[in-house]
Design an enzyme around this catalytic site. Structure first.
Site, PDB file in Angstrom:
ATOM      1  N   ASN A   1      -5.959  -2.964   1.628  1.00 19.14           N
ATOM      2  CA  ASN A   1      -5.900  -4.408   1.756  1.00 19.14           C
ATOM      3  C   ASN A   1      -7.315  -4.963   1.804  1.00 19.14           C
ATOM      4  OD1 ASN A   1      -3.109  -4.477   1.884  1.00 19.14           O
ATOM      5  ND2 ASN A   1      -3.028  -4.595   4.102  1.00 19.14           N
TER       6      ASN A   1
ATOM      7  N   ARG B   1       0.831  -1.216   0.000  1.00 14.87           N
ATOM      8  CA  ARG B   1       0.000   0.000   0.000  1.00 14.87           C
ATOM      9  C   ARG B   1       0.860   1.258   0.000  1.00 14.87           C
ATOM     10  NH1 ARG B   1      -3.688  -1.046   5.084  1.00 14.87           N
ATOM     11  NH2 ARG B   1      -1.632  -1.697   5.754  1.00 14.87           N
TER      12      ARG B   1
END
Length: 95
Positions: free
Chosen positions: A39, A21
């Site tokens: 996620n 990320r």
């Protein structure tokens, strides 16, 4: 010239716990792409990105490999209508 696109990307493999990320955020910032990354409970990473076609394609190409400790097994890219709804790129932490 209006050349904006939107891609909804799902990345699977070893993509959580490897700074995927954060690395996506940094790459999107560098490219000037807007949207978000998060996620998913099933272990995938989801990315929504909007921007110039060339820049979104560069982000997709990067996501096929991801950061150094990631091991991408599969990437699914859905082309969607560009809504230009984002003013930045952010990391979303909810699952």
């Amino acid at each position: 010239m209006e050349n904006k696109v939107r891609a909804h990307i799902f990345v699977s493999g070893r993509v959580q716990g490897v700074r995927f990320r954060e690395s996506t955020y940094q790459k999107a910032q560098k490219l000037g792409v807007f949207g978000w990354v998060k996620n998913l409970p099933d272990g995938r990473v989801e990315i929504v990105s909007e921007g110039d076609k060339e820049d979104v394609q560069k982000l997709i190409k990067w996501a096929k490999g991801g950061p150094i400790f990631a091991k991408v097994n599969n990437i699914e890219v859905l082309q969607e209508e560009c809504k230009e709804e984002f003013g930045n790129f952010e990391i979303r932490y909810e699952i």
